[in-house]
Design a protein around this motif. Structure first.
Motif, PDB file in Angstrom:
ATOM      1  N   PRO A 157       0.806  -1.226   0.000  1.00 52.84           N
ATOM      2  CA  PRO A 157       0.000   0.000   0.000  1.00 52.84           C
ATOM      3  C   PRO A 157       0.839   1.276   0.000  1.00 52.84           C
ATOM      4  O   PRO A 157       0.340   2.345  -0.351  1.00 52.84           O
ATOM      5  N   ASN A 158       2.099   1.175   0.363  1.00 54.24           N
ATOM      6  CA  ASN A 158       2.975   2.356   0.370  1.00 54.24           C
ATOM      7  C   ASN A 158       3.721   2.544  -0.949  1.00 54.24           C
ATOM      8  O   ASN A 158       4.433   3.530  -1.120  1.00 54.24           O
ATOM      9  N   TYR A 159       3.574   1.593  -1.852  1.00 57.18           N
ATOM     10  CA  TYR A 159       4.274   1.681  -3.140  1.00 57.18           C
ATOM     11  C   TYR A 159       3.597   2.728  -4.016  1.00 57.18           C
ATOM     12  O   TYR A 159       2.414   2.643  -4.308  1.00 57.18           O
ATOM     13  N   LYS A 160       4.368   3.696  -4.414  1.00 59.78           N
ATOM     14  CA  LYS A 160       3.864   4.753  -5.284  1.00 59.78           C
ATOM     15  C   LYS A 160       4.584   4.657  -6.619  1.00 59.78           C
ATOM     16  O   LYS A 160       5.793   4.813  -6.695  1.00 59.78           O
ATOM     17  N   HIS A 161       3.840   4.365  -7.634  1.00 59.05           N
ATOM     18  CA  HIS A 161       4.423   4.375  -8.970  1.00 59.05           C
ATOM     19  C   HIS A 161       3.700   5.456  -9.765  1.00 59.05           C
ATOM     20  O   HIS A 161       2.489   5.608  -9.666  1.00 59.05           O
ATOM     21  N   PRO A 162       4.443   6.235 -10.522  1.00 56.88           N
ATOM     22  CA  PRO A 162       3.837   7.357 -11.227  1.00 56.88           C
ATOM     23  C   PRO A 162       2.825   6.920 -12.283  1.00 56.88           C
ATOM     24  O   PRO A 162       1.829   7.569 -12.493  1.00 56.88           O
ATOM     25  N   ALA A 163       3.091   5.827 -12.937  1.00 52.60           N
ATOM     26  CA  ALA A 163       2.184   5.306 -13.961  1.00 52.60           C
ATOM     27  C   ALA A 163       2.563   3.860 -14.216  1.00 52.60           C
ATOM     28  O   ALA A 163       3.620   3.397 -13.791  1.00 52.60           O
ATOM     29  N   VAL A 164       1.703   3.188 -14.920  1.00 49.32           N
ATOM     30  CA  VAL A 164       2.033   1.828 -15.326  1.00 49.32           C
ATOM     31  C   VAL A 164       3.261   1.920 -16.223  1.00 49.32           C
ATOM     32  O   VAL A 164       3.338   2.790 -17.086  1.00 49.32           O
TER      33      VAL A 164
END
Length: 138
Positions: free
Chosen positions: A117-124
């Protein structure tokens, strides 16, 4: 004969990658239209997400972590030659490819396979390098 079976299995995973990737692209822009008659169910968006996940997983089986059973290093004898060919084919340096590879593996580990839940990815992630590297191996 065991070497033939190993090579054949890589082709099967490569083909699974290509099928999922191109199927993902085919329906990506049509999901809203296709889902419109299904209210909140969104079956085509769901299928498109499954294809995305399958694309990531199949590429990582061959190009992800070296510990993967299906990794290309287990069937290609001359690693240096293939790396040289790969980087030239995809027009990337080893460092650029390694950074890309790390991003895809991280996306697989933290979003596709295990949810962080803490993983932030800008886009696929974009799959141009994944696609071109799979073609190079093929």
């Amino acid at each position: 004969m065991p070497k033939f079976n190993e090579i054949q299995s890589r082709f099967e995973w490569l083909n699974a990658f290509f099928r999922s990737y191109h199927s993902f692209l085919v329906i990506e822009d049509k999901c809203i239209e296709l889902d419109s008659s299904y209210k909140d169910l969104s079956p085509f968006t769901h299928l498109n997400n499954v294809l995305l996940y399958d694309t990531v997983i199949n590429w990582c089986k061959i190009f992800g972590s070296y510990s993967e059973e299906c990794h290309w290093k287990k069937v290609v004898k001359d690693h240096d030659h293939f790396r040289s060919y790969l980087f030239k084919s995809i027009d990337k340096t080893q460092q650029e490819f390694t950074e890309y590879q790390s991003k895809i593996v991280e996306f697989r580990n933290k979003w596709v396979v295990h949810f962080d839940p803490n993983y932030k990815h800008p886009a696929v992630p974009f799959f141009d390098i994944a696609h071109d590297s799979a073609i190079a191996l093929h």
